[in-house]
Design a protein around this motif. Sequence first.
Motif, PDB file in Angstrom:
ATOM      1  N   ASN A 138       2.143   1.223  -3.593  1.00 56.73           N
ATOM      2  CA  ASN A 138       0.877   1.894  -3.876  1.00 56.73           C
ATOM      3  C   ASN A 138      -0.021   1.105  -4.843  1.00 56.73           C
ATOM      4  O   ASN A 138      -0.701   1.677  -5.682  1.00 56.73           O
ATOM      5  CB  ASN A 138       1.155   3.287  -4.456  1.00 56.73           C
TER       6      ASN A 138
ATOM      7  N   THR B 174     -13.893   8.399   7.527  1.00 55.81           N
ATOM      8  CA  THR B 174     -13.760   7.003   7.933  1.00 55.81           C
ATOM      9  C   THR B 174     -13.106   6.993   9.303  1.00 55.81           C
ATOM     10  O   THR B 174     -12.016   7.524   9.455  1.00 55.81           O
ATOM     11  CB  THR B 174     -12.834   6.230   6.975  1.00 55.81           C
TER      12      THR B 174
ATOM     13  N   ALA C 194       0.820  -1.205   0.000  1.00 53.50           N
ATOM     14  CA  ALA C 194       0.000   0.000   0.000  1.00 53.50           C
ATOM     15  C   ALA C 194       0.856   1.258   0.000  1.00 53.50           C
ATOM     16  O   ALA C 194       0.655   2.156  -0.813  1.00 53.50           O
ATOM     17  CB  ALA C 194      -0.936  -0.015   1.193  1.00 53.50           C
ATOM     18  N   ILE C 195       1.836   1.304   0.904  1.00 51.62           N
ATOM     19  CA  ILE C 195       2.581   2.553   1.043  1.00 51.62           C
ATOM     20  C   ILE C 195       3.688   2.668  -0.008  1.00 51.62           C
ATOM     21  O   ILE C 195       3.760   3.641  -0.745  1.00 51.62           O
ATOM     22  CB  ILE C 195       3.175   2.682   2.461  1.00 51.62           C
TER      23      ILE C 195
ATOM     24  N   GLN D 246      -8.855  -2.177   9.299  1.00 47.77           N
ATOM     25  CA  GLN D 246     -10.094  -1.412   9.456  1.00 47.77           C
ATOM     26  C   GLN D 246     -11.227  -2.103   8.682  1.00 47.77           C
ATOM     27  O   GLN D 246     -11.976  -1.506   7.939  1.00 47.77           O
ATOM     28  CB  GLN D 246      -9.882   0.013   8.916  1.00 47.77           C
TER      29      GLN D 246
ATOM     30  N   LEU E 141      -2.219  -1.436  -3.724  1.00 46.89           N
ATOM     31  CA  LEU E 141      -3.475  -1.866  -3.104  1.00 46.89           C
ATOM     32  C   LEU E 141      -3.878  -0.935  -1.974  1.00 46.89           C
ATOM     33  O   LEU E 141      -3.026  -0.336  -1.325  1.00 46.89           O
ATOM     34  CB  LEU E 141      -3.298  -3.282  -2.553  1.00 46.89           C
ATOM     35  N   PRO E 142      -5.166  -0.803  -1.742  1.00 49.28           N
ATOM     36  CA  PRO E 142      -5.625   0.047  -0.636  1.00 49.28           C
ATOM     37  C   PRO E 142      -5.290  -0.585   0.710  1.00 49.28           C
ATOM     38  O   PRO E 142      -5.205  -1.813   0.816  1.00 49.28           O
ATOM     39  CB  PRO E 142      -7.138   0.094  -0.838  1.00 49.28           C
ATOM     40  N   SER E 143      -5.088   0.255   1.712  1.00 53.67           N
ATOM     41  CA  SER E 143      -4.603  -0.271   2.985  1.00 53.67           C
ATOM     42  C   SER E 143      -5.704  -0.513   4.002  1.00 53.67           C
ATOM     43  O   SER E 143      -5.480  -1.142   5.015  1.00 53.67           O
ATOM     44  CB  SER E 143      -3.581   0.705   3.579  1.00 53.67           C
ATOM     45  N   TYR E 144      -6.872   0.025   3.792  1.00 52.59           N
ATOM     46  CA  TYR E 144      -7.890  -0.121   4.835  1.00 52.59           C
ATOM     47  C   TYR E 144      -9.282  -0.224   4.220  1.00 52.59           C
ATOM     48  O   TYR E 144      -9.510   0.178   3.079  1.00 52.59           O
ATOM     49  CB  TYR E 144      -7.854   1.075   5.785  1.00 52.59           C
TER      50      TYR E 144
ATOM     51  N   LEU F 148      -0.415   7.693   4.150  1.00 48.52           N
ATOM     52  CA  LEU F 148       0.797   7.486   3.342  1.00 48.52           C
ATOM     53  C   LEU F 148       0.492   6.779   2.029  1.00 48.52           C
ATOM     54  O   LEU F 148       1.131   7.023   1.018  1.00 48.52           O
ATOM     55  CB  LEU F 148       1.831   6.682   4.133  1.00 48.52           C
ATOM     56  N   SER F 149      -0.508   5.910   2.035  1.00 57.51           N
ATOM     57  CA  SER F 149      -0.820   5.175   0.811  1.00 57.51           C
ATOM     58  C   SER F 149      -1.778   5.965  -0.073  1.00 57.51           C
ATOM     59  O   SER F 149      -2.174   5.501  -1.129  1.00 57.51           O
ATOM     60  CB  SER F 149      -1.426   3.824   1.159  1.00 57.51           C
TER      61      SER F 149
ATOM     62  N   GLY G  32      -4.832   6.663   0.612  1.00 63.12           N
ATOM     63  CA  GLY G  32      -6.227   6.260   0.820  1.00 63.12           C
ATOM     64  C   GLY G  32      -7.073   7.389   1.369  1.00 63.12           C
ATOM     65  O   GLY G  32      -8.258   7.493   1.078  1.00 63.12           O
ATOM     66  N   VAL G  33      -6.468   8.233   2.188  1.00 62.02           N
ATOM     67  CA  VAL G  33      -7.171   9.404   2.701  1.00 62.02           C
ATOM     68  C   VAL G  33      -6.287  10.643   2.547  1.00 62.02           C
ATOM     69  O   VAL G  33      -5.080  10.533   2.339  1.00 62.02           O
ATOM     70  CB  VAL G  33      -7.573   9.257   4.194  1.00 62.02           C
TER      71      VAL G  33
ATOM     72  N   ALA H 281      -3.011   4.770   5.985  1.00 57.53           N
ATOM     73  CA  ALA H 281      -4.047   5.242   5.062  1.00 57.53           C
ATOM     74  C   ALA H 281      -3.638   6.565   4.427  1.00 57.53           C
ATOM     75  O   ALA H 281      -3.867   6.802   3.238  1.00 57.53           O
ATOM     76  CB  ALA H 281      -5.375   5.391   5.796  1.00 57.53           C
TER      77      ALA H 281
END
Lengths: 324, 514
Positions: free
Chosen positions: A159, B223, A155-156, A269, A161-164, B236-237, B239-240, B234
């Motif tokens: 990058n 969220t 994820a990080i 999550q 796949l989503p992490s949560y 760093l990736s 996602g948010v 979230a």
Amino acid sequence: MFAFTVRRIIQAIIVMLIISFIGFALKQSVGDPVRELTGISVSAAERDAIREKLGLNDPFLIQYGRFLKGAMQGNIGQSFFYKKPAMEVILNKAPATIELVMCCTFLIVVLSIPMGIYSAIYPKRLLSRLIMGLSTIGVSVPIFLIAILLIYVFAIELNWLPSYGRGETVNVWGWESGLLTLDGLRHLILPTTALTALMLPLFVRLIRSEMMEVLETEYVKFAWAKGLPRMRIWFVHAFKNTLLPVITVGGVQIGTMIAFTILTETVFQWGGLGFLFLEAVERADTSLLVAYLIFVGIIFVVVNTAVDIIYGLVNPMVRITGRK
Amino acid sequence: MKKLLFFALAFIFLATSAQGKTLKMALDADPESMDPHVQLSGGMLQYTHLCFDPLIRWTKDMKFEPRLATKWERIDDLTVRFYLREGVKFHSGNTFTAADVAWTMDRLKKSEDFKGLFTSFAEPKIIDDYTIDIITTEPYPLVENMATYIFPLDSKFYTGTDEKGLPKDAIVKTEYSFANQNQSGTGPFYVESREQGVKMVYKRFADYWDKDSKGNVSEIILTPIKENATRTAALLSGGVDFIAPVPPQDFDRLSTNKDINLVSMAGSRIITFQLNQKRKPEFANLKVRQAIIAAIDNAGIVAKLMKGTATAAQQQGPEGFDGYVEGLTPRFDLAKAKQLMKEAGFEKGFEATMIAPNNRYVNDEKIAEAVVSMLSKIGIKVSLKTMPKAQYWDEFDAQVADIQMIGWHSDTEDSANYSEYLLMCPNKDTGKGQYNSGNYCNAKLDELVNQANVENDRVKRRALLQEVEKIAYEDAAYVPLHWQNLSWAAKKGVDIEPVVNIMDFPYLGDLVVE
């Protein structure tokens, strides 16, 4: 089969009663839900009035009796935090966990059988050693670490796949499914991998050791001597008998997975039951906790019953003794 | 030609999307309800600032700024007159008037969580549709502070009964209620959808009155992510776009990341230990209390355990609060601590018990452990027990240990509040000293706080409150540790700096996203 089923149901009811009683006894020590429902500056008298209104000041047995009466009518309590019936909350969260567990189960079945068989048949080959080595790591590394590592790499850093979270879900006849959208599937990959990484090694090792044992038995040797084709010996004669203990353990493990995906769900999550459970403990949402214990109890009873039946199907000997 | 068309389309797409920005935000909790009066908590206040508007609100430098009230003036000792903004619409389309303010204040007094804050308020007097007098039963200096809690609700929207035949204005903590699931305020956003504990979607209110606000966020997706590592991941990736709070262990990592914008400031939640003088006669000895404070290196705790994400404290209220006393010096001095113990006749030390929560304050358990080892250096052998917050407060109330940890944030953003709950002589009837498990009791201090509570003259009041802090300091009334820092982090381009504040209610209506 009928008598067996009836006996099972009666057993189940007794088990549920015991679970609910224990749950109720535990609930007193989890903490005070009213603290979580009020700001800290609310006066003690005000708080006590709320407790009184919720019936939390009543003696243990009166509360338990009230609970049983409600349960008879299909109401196993009210979640204080969600402000909804506990059953509704649990059923809302169940799809997330069930989908996660289903994907893991699928992966485990598909991967553990060939890996287990291969490493049993050719224990000395490089690939077998690799499988066993990896499975040792899988067994010994905590899932929390695996999960964090997965998030960090995929994820990080990459990058990909989503992490949560669960991503986009679609409602199919009241079932919130993440399996039918691309986004949902992408979200499923990391948690599934983490949970599988935890469970897979156990099954690989189990299948391997059982299979190796079976391969040493007289009847397999006899089969070799008779000159049967090796595929037939491995898969029909040996593997079928390997399955019995694997199914038993597997049944218990699936139940465990449903109930205790807690860590995976927390790290990712993932809005499922494990996550719900942990939050309920933290918030002292005691009636939700009791409802959860009962729900998990039901799952265990159902899974174990199913395992017994499948067991009987795989090995008719068991069914005959069971009928006595 | 095709290429040109493509660029034209792309341009149109970009131009239209530039007007509406979506902010994906992860906080450690989501609001407990959609009814702003059902619970007094940080999550609820953050929500209330998005969907409702207060009469006035705090600015970054702890001053007041007009919102639904355009100006206000003190008429006499008991009355403050508020002039309300005209032409403000609720989300339902109803027009906002003084009647909504009166109705909201009435409802606040019925709310279990808010009634305590509004006890000294009498029924307000409506002068006309856009003027209202807020009246207190005795002189009350904090009317403005309290006006930041008055977020007018749409009285027409919440009046009557819902489909289930239940009153729409009912305040219900644990079950369904209309107000728990529906909302109409005057705020910059309204709730479009809500799945409790999973996701909440806010949409910008098209008729929002504040057209001067540069805020350009048209949608917020909240969220809740409780797990610290997951929240950071979230962000760093990608996602948010925005997270709060930032876990202390990730401060370094985020502040050195050039794509991330980290903002932190000293908060107003003080973390303290109380020394129970009733349970433990040794603590009634001033020298022993002074020795304990001198033995505890609170600056060291801030530097090592909190990794600099806190501000070491010698008093209750932080800088900017009325009672703040400049120059109360740090007291850590191990040699002096040993000397004081000797003078008090406890050269050999003694044993004591301590409790602390393990999931309430940042690093609470580790702080308690550090303090135990620091106290062992002056011969005080402490046996520590930590527990989750769900169990902690009952134990705290029962005063099961000699030393108990408590953190406090002043609901009124005022110094007197700390003393009222933590330092005044415990009194069941008045409710003062409700969390004073140290049983510290000083008539002089009580008198000063009581005076301050009815002193409308800001300068005189400040002197009184500063006197209180000095007394508590001299008396070693409790062990101050630090104020936890507040922290937020966002992607570059999300300009959070101007909208965050010491109260921890980001004013996202004014947030500008590139």
